[in-house]
Design a protein around this motif. Structure first.
Motif, PDB file in Angstrom:
ATOM      1  N   ARG A 170      11.137  10.645 -28.241  1.00  0.00           N
ATOM      2  CA  ARG A 170      10.765  11.893 -28.920  1.00  0.00           C
ATOM      3  C   ARG A 170       9.359  11.786 -29.508  1.00  0.00           C
ATOM      4  O   ARG A 170       8.579  12.739 -29.472  1.00  0.00           O
ATOM      5  CB  ARG A 170      11.767  12.204 -30.029  1.00  0.00           C
ATOM      6  CG  ARG A 170      13.126  12.642 -29.535  1.00  0.00           C
ATOM      7  CD  ARG A 170      13.057  13.973 -28.815  1.00  0.00           C
ATOM      8  NE  ARG A 170      14.397  14.481 -28.506  1.00  0.00           N
ATOM      9  CZ  ARG A 170      14.632  15.543 -27.767  1.00  0.00           C
ATOM     10  NH1 ARG A 170      13.616  16.219 -27.244  1.00  0.00           N
ATOM     11  NH2 ARG A 170      15.863  15.940 -27.523  1.00  0.00           N
ATOM     12  N   LEU A 171       9.037  10.614 -30.041  1.00  0.00           N
ATOM     13  CA  LEU A 171       7.699  10.422 -30.597  1.00  0.00           C
ATOM     14  C   LEU A 171       6.647  10.531 -29.503  1.00  0.00           C
ATOM     15  O   LEU A 171       5.604  11.179 -29.698  1.00  0.00           O
ATOM     16  CB  LEU A 171       7.609   9.069 -31.292  1.00  0.00           C
ATOM     17  CG  LEU A 171       6.251   8.734 -31.922  1.00  0.00           C
ATOM     18  CD1 LEU A 171       5.905   9.726 -33.025  1.00  0.00           C
ATOM     19  CD2 LEU A 171       6.263   7.302 -32.471  1.00  0.00           C
ATOM     20  N   ASN A 172       6.897   9.929 -28.365  1.00  0.00           N
ATOM     21  CA  ASN A 172       5.953  10.045 -27.248  1.00  0.00           C
ATOM     22  C   ASN A 172       5.801  11.497 -26.807  1.00  0.00           C
ATOM     23  O   ASN A 172       4.695  11.937 -26.456  1.00  0.00           O
ATOM     24  CB  ASN A 172       6.413   9.172 -26.083  1.00  0.00           C
ATOM     25  CG  ASN A 172       6.180   7.697 -26.333  1.00  0.00           C
ATOM     26  OD1 ASN A 172       5.303   7.315 -27.104  1.00  0.00           O
ATOM     27  ND2 ASN A 172       6.967   6.849 -25.681  1.00  0.00           N
ATOM     28  N   ILE A 175       3.639  13.189 -29.444  1.00  0.00           N
ATOM     29  CA  ILE A 175       2.245  12.759 -29.293  1.00  0.00           C
ATOM     30  C   ILE A 175       1.605  13.467 -28.112  1.00  0.00           C
ATOM     31  O   ILE A 175       0.461  13.946 -28.194  1.00  0.00           O
ATOM     32  CB  ILE A 175       2.168  11.233 -29.143  1.00  0.00           C
ATOM     33  CG1 ILE A 175       2.512  10.548 -30.473  1.00  0.00           C
ATOM     34  CG2 ILE A 175       0.773  10.804 -28.669  1.00  0.00           C
ATOM     35  CD1 ILE A 175       2.647   9.047 -30.372  1.00  0.00           C
ATOM     36  N   SER A 176       2.330  13.554 -27.010  1.00  0.00           N
ATOM     37  CA  SER A 176       1.796  14.218 -25.823  1.00  0.00           C
ATOM     38  C   SER A 176       1.465  15.682 -26.118  1.00  0.00           C
ATOM     39  O   SER A 176       0.409  16.189 -25.719  1.00  0.00           O
ATOM     40  CB  SER A 176       2.803  14.119 -24.672  1.00  0.00           C
ATOM     41  OG  SER A 176       2.334  14.784 -23.533  1.00  0.00           O
ATOM     42  N   HIS A 216      -1.695   4.722 -27.994  1.00  0.00           N
ATOM     43  CA  HIS A 216      -2.214   6.027 -27.602  1.00  0.00           C
ATOM     44  C   HIS A 216      -3.615   6.253 -28.158  1.00  0.00           C
ATOM     45  O   HIS A 216      -3.809   6.224 -29.380  1.00  0.00           O
ATOM     46  CB  HIS A 216      -1.295   7.144 -28.095  1.00  0.00           C
ATOM     47  CG  HIS A 216       0.060   7.137 -27.472  1.00  0.00           C
ATOM     48  ND1 HIS A 216       0.310   7.704 -26.248  1.00  0.00           N
ATOM     49  CD2 HIS A 216       1.245   6.622 -27.913  1.00  0.00           C
ATOM     50  CE1 HIS A 216       1.592   7.554 -25.947  1.00  0.00           C
ATOM     51  NE2 HIS A 216       2.175   6.896 -26.937  1.00  0.00           N
ATOM     52  N   PRO A 217      -4.606   6.516 -27.322  1.00  0.00           N
ATOM     53  CA  PRO A 217      -5.943   6.858 -27.807  1.00  0.00           C
ATOM     54  C   PRO A 217      -5.886   8.143 -28.644  1.00  0.00           C
ATOM     55  O   PRO A 217      -5.157   9.072 -28.329  1.00  0.00           O
ATOM     56  CB  PRO A 217      -6.746   7.092 -26.519  1.00  0.00           C
ATOM     57  CG  PRO A 217      -5.974   6.390 -25.451  1.00  0.00           C
ATOM     58  CD  PRO A 217      -4.536   6.481 -25.850  1.00  0.00           C
ATOM     59  N   GLY A 218      -6.641   8.168 -29.702  1.00  0.00           N
ATOM     60  CA  GLY A 218      -6.674   9.364 -30.535  1.00  0.00           C
ATOM     61  C   GLY A 218      -5.566   9.459 -31.549  1.00  0.00           C
ATOM     62  O   GLY A 218      -5.480  10.442 -32.287  1.00  0.00           O
TER      63      GLY A 218
END
Length: 272
Positions: A170-172, A175-176, A216-218
């Motif tokens: 869920r976090l990914n 983030i996406s 994750h960049p950013g």
């Protein structure tokens, strides 16, 4: 798990929400106007020592001007977003879409308000509408508590491998969605690592958050746990400031100092 009512407060001429830890609030509100570097301990958590943390920086940097910040997540996000409005809305825009009682795990059952299930569609619409310069996501309370996910007969917390995997997924997803426009995203750790009842689950959450910020960049980590807690727990008073109100959320002076710290970290080179 019972989730209670909204408490609406008028702040600086706008309507904002200070939700209790069990409150559900709906929709966005539009307001215009020290991390430890010591060796990691269990579950990747830094060793904080016995020193009392600073509880944020003292004032808002002049560099934090003309910025738009989107705040999403739970009632701690809503509270810190309210603090951002209080300290910075005269020269910035704070879109406070924090929802009390809402994490990102989306457990099954009536205990999850309908509004909590809509973040996968609502958050992208906020990005398109407000085009923020930075985003804050905090989910450090509800998602560390025991919850019953699809297929579960009983509730489990993040110490369950299946629930840790579900939270990471869920976090990914979050983030996406939130970084689709290359907007800097800031994740806040859970201060519940200082609570004996939730410590083990919160340590898992904080490890997953640290891994995500490194991967994750950013994406950057704002160590809320490091601001509020030491190795002995999370004191009620830090540097003469009463930290928690009766709902176990930051008092007005505490959330102001946390808001200054978060905004400075987002928009100044040294984060001071």
């Amino acid at each position: 798990m019972v989730r209670g009512r909204i408490r609406r407060l008028g702040v600086a001429g706008v309507i904002t929400v200070l939700a209790c830890g069990c409150a559900a609030q709906h929709g966005e509100r539009h307001t215009t106007t020290s991390r430890s570097e010591a060796a990691p301990g269990p579950a990747g958590e830094p060793h904080y020592g016995a020193a009392v943390p600073r509880l944020g920086s003292g004032s808002l940097s002049p560099a934090v001007t003309g910025k738009t910040v989107l705040v999403v997540g739970d009632s701690w996000s809503a509270s810190i977003g309210q603090g951002m409005s209080e300290v910075g809305a005269s020269r910035n825009t704070v879109v406070n879409a924090g929802l009390g009682g809402c994490g990102i795990l989306l457990p099954v059952g009536k205990e999850t308000p309908e509004a909590c299930r809509k973040w996968p569609t609502r958050w992208p619409s906020y990005l398109q509408k407000y085009k923020p310069d930075a985003i804050l996501l905090t989910v450090g309370f509800w998602d560390v508590t025991p919850q019953r996910l699809a297929g579960d007969k009983e509730a489990h917390d993040l110490t369950s491998p299946a629930h840790e995997t579900a939270f990471r997924d869920r976090l990914n997803q979050a983030i996406s969605l939130l970084t689709e426009r290359n907007t800097p995203l800031y994740l806040m750790t859970s201060q519940q690592a200082g609570h004996p009842k939730y410590r083990s689950s919160a340590l898992v959450m904080n490890r997953v958050l640290r891994e995500a910020s490194a991967k994750h960049p950013g994406v950057r980590l704002l160590d809320l746990r490091g601001q509020l807690c030491n190795d002995d727990g999370c004191p009620q008073v830090l540097a003469g400031t009463q930290v928690y109100d009766p709902t176990e959320h930051p008092t007005k002076p505490a959330r102001a100092r946390l808001a200054n710290w978060a905004l400075n970290a987002m928009f100044t080179k040294d984060g001071a």
